[in-house]
Design an enzyme around this catalytic site. Structure first.
Site, PDB file in Angstrom:
ATOM      1  N   GLY A 180      -2.290  -4.998  -9.250  1.00 58.34           N
ATOM      2  CA  GLY A 180      -1.291  -6.032  -8.630  1.00 58.34           C
ATOM      3  C   GLY A 180      -0.847  -6.789  -9.625  1.00 58.34           C
ATOM      4  N   ASP A 181      -1.815  -7.193 -10.792  1.00 55.76           N
ATOM      5  CA  ASP A 181      -1.231  -8.160 -11.678  1.00 55.76           C
ATOM      6  C   ASP A 181      -0.364  -7.419 -12.716  1.00 55.76           C
ATOM      7  OD1 ASP A 181      -3.388  -9.516 -10.804  1.00 55.76           O
ATOM      8  OD2 ASP A 181      -4.961  -8.526 -12.188  1.00 55.76           O
ATOM      9  N   GLY A 189       4.788   1.340  -0.327  1.00 53.10           N
ATOM     10  CA  GLY A 189       5.309   0.833  -1.751  1.00 53.10           C
ATOM     11  C   GLY A 189       5.543  -0.684  -1.853  1.00 53.10           C
ATOM     12  N   GLY A 199       0.957  -1.503   0.013  1.00 59.44           N
ATOM     13  CA  GLY A 199      -0.222  -0.023  -0.103  1.00 59.44           C
ATOM     14  C   GLY A 199       0.826   1.265   0.079  1.00 59.44           C
ATOM     15  N   ALA A 200       0.492   2.142   0.979  1.00 60.36           N
ATOM     16  CA  ALA A 200       1.326   3.426   1.047  1.00 60.36           C
ATOM     17  C   ALA A 200       2.710   3.256   1.064  1.00 60.36           C
ATOM     18  CB  ALA A 200       0.738   4.163   2.189  1.00 60.36           C
TER      19      ALA A 200
HETATM   20  O1  LIG Z   1     -11.358 -13.191  -7.492  1.00 54.65           O
HETATM   21  P1  LIG Z   1     -10.248 -13.458  -7.689  1.00 54.65           P
HETATM   22  O2  LIG Z   1      -9.785 -14.274  -8.849  1.00 54.65           O
HETATM   23  O3  LIG Z   1      -9.325 -13.407  -6.673  1.00 54.65           O
HETATM   24  O4  LIG Z   1      -9.630 -11.842  -8.446  1.00 54.65           O
HETATM   25  C1  LIG Z   1     -10.299 -11.782  -9.860  1.00 54.65           C
HETATM   26  C2  LIG Z   1      -9.978 -10.359 -10.193  1.00 54.65           C
HETATM   27  O5  LIG Z   1     -10.618  -9.488  -9.409  1.00 54.65           O
HETATM   28  O6  LIG Z   1      -8.736 -10.206 -10.267  1.00 54.65           O
HETATM   29  C3  LIG Z   1      -8.278  -9.220 -11.307  1.00 54.65           C
HETATM   30  C4  LIG Z   1      -7.771  -8.237 -10.666  1.00 54.65           C
HETATM   31  O7  LIG Z   1      -6.551  -8.564  -9.863  1.00 54.65           O
HETATM   32  C5  LIG Z   1      -9.578  -8.683 -12.070  1.00 54.65           C
HETATM   33  O8  LIG Z   1      -9.443  -9.087 -13.415  1.00 54.65           O
HETATM   34  C6  LIG Z   1     -10.712  -9.786 -11.502  1.00 54.65           C
HETATM   35  O9  LIG Z   1     -12.042  -9.543 -11.552  1.00 54.65           O
END
Ligand SMILES: O=P(O)(O)OC[C@@]1(O)O[C@H](CO)[C@@H](O)[C@@H]1O
Length: 343
Positions: free
Chosen positions: A267-268, A241, A238-239
């Site tokens: 995050g992805d 880093g 979070g804040a």
């Molecule tokens: O329900 P999960 O599998 O934990 O998370 C799914 C999700 O929130 O993760 C992605 C964002 O990180 C979105 O594309 C998707 O909707």
């Protein structure tokens, strides 16, 4: 090449509100959009837009809108046809950047389908291209109903057992029982990407707030994962880093705050940024720098829109080497935050 597995993909519907969300009211949206989502799908999308070859492995019918979205955006995928439609996850965004997300459980996967999905993943990991075998496989997101919490541990073992020395390294991004279940059965993933809440949950070490507040505490929690067989921990705080903790050292990265529009996929994107720097041969601290740059760029984009490398600003990120677990900062200063990541 990087392979991703998303056991529970989603069609992400993002609805933009012209003002604050009012519970119980009928509100008119100012914008709405749909994107193919799910954590592994997003990592594959983020890599693809930066020119790094990625293949998303996922369940879902050929005609499912998630597959349609991947075809439209040129993301390579291998799908396991199932009968039920994939889930839709809803995101509500407010003008001040507040994001509210509601995730559906998703269609169940029976044991035969689970086996078939693992076989599809192993097959994708065995494919070589001009640059050789896949470097990484990313196991990401929640597990759909019917799938046991150790599914990722079983999947990682299948990849390693069947591909031996040619097996890609394994990165994991999940939460709750699928995260703790992935750390069972011996050798852990080569990389785990928790946020503070997940790190606290997986280690029982401390509360999320304490870990966000005190990066050195988070380093100690990350070391508990290393002791359980994890190769490296990329933790978003979070804040404060993000942290990278390996057996060789620990680094803390931060950057000035960005104007957040939607934190979904931040995050992805951070994981994709880390991986694309890693496959380009950058140092651990520069991989962490690129992770934070990618996460911040994603937060500044609407919906689950994901940045390309050219949209990111790694020079704005400050990386500080820490003197091992619990030790004082060795050099540099840290400034304010990347945006808090959203699940
Ligand atoms: O329900 P999960 O599998 O934990 O998370 C799914 C999700 O929130 O993760 C992605 C964002 O990180 C979105 O594309 C998707 O909707």
């Amino acid at each position: 090449m990087i392979i991703t597995l998303t056991a529970n993909p989603s069609l992400d519907r993002t609805v933009g509100l012209p003002g604050a969300l009012v519970r119980g009211a009928v509100q008119r949206a100012s914008a709405s959009e749909e994107e193919s989502g799910g954590k592994g799908v997003n990592v594959a999308r983020a890599l693809t837009v930066s020119g790094v070859r990625a293949v998303a492995v996922l369940p879902g019918a050929d005609a499912d809108p998630v597959m349609g979205g991947l075809r439209k955006t040129g993301v390579e995928y291998v799908n396991l046809p199932i009968e039920a439609p994939l889930r839709s996850n809803i995101t509500l965004t407010e003008p001040d950047g507040t994001t509210t997300k509601v995730n559906a459980p998703g269609p169940p996967l029976n044991p035969v389908e689970q086996e078939a999905l693992i076989a599809l993943l192993v097959g994708a990991c065995a494919v070589k291209d001009g640059s050789g075998s896949p470097a990484w496989v990313v196991l990401a997101g929640s597990l759909p109903p019917g799938v046991p919490p150790d599914f990722y541990a079983v999947t990682a073992s299948a990849v390693r057992d069947r591909l031996g020395p040619e097996a890609p390294r394994i990165a994991l991004d999940s939460s709750g029982p699928p995260l703790t279940g992935a750390l069972l059965h011996g050798a852990g993933p080569d990389l785990v990407k928790p946020n503070a809440e997940e790190l606290a949950e997986a280690t029982g070490f401390s509360s999320e707030a304490a870990l966000e507040e005190d990066p050195l505490l988070a380093v100690r929690a990350a070391h508990m994962l290393l002791e359980r067989g994890v190769g490296a921990v990329l933790a978003t705080l979070g804040a404060k880093g993000a942290l990278l903790v390996t057996a060789e050292g620990s680094w803390l990265a931060s950057r000035p705050p960005v104007q957040a529009r939607s934190t979904v996929g931040a995050g992805d994107s951070a994981l994709a940024g880390y991986l694309l720097a890693e496959v380009a041969g950058l140092s651990p601290s520069d991989c962490l720098r690129q992770a934070v740059a990618h996460g911040a760029a994603a937060a500044s984009l609407p919906g689950t829109r994901l940045p390309a490398l050219a949209d990111t600003d790694p020079a704005a990120v400050t990386v500080t080497a820490l003197n091992g677990p619990g030790g004082p900062a060795a050099s540099g200063t840290s400034t304010a935050s990347p945006s808090k990541e959203e699940r």
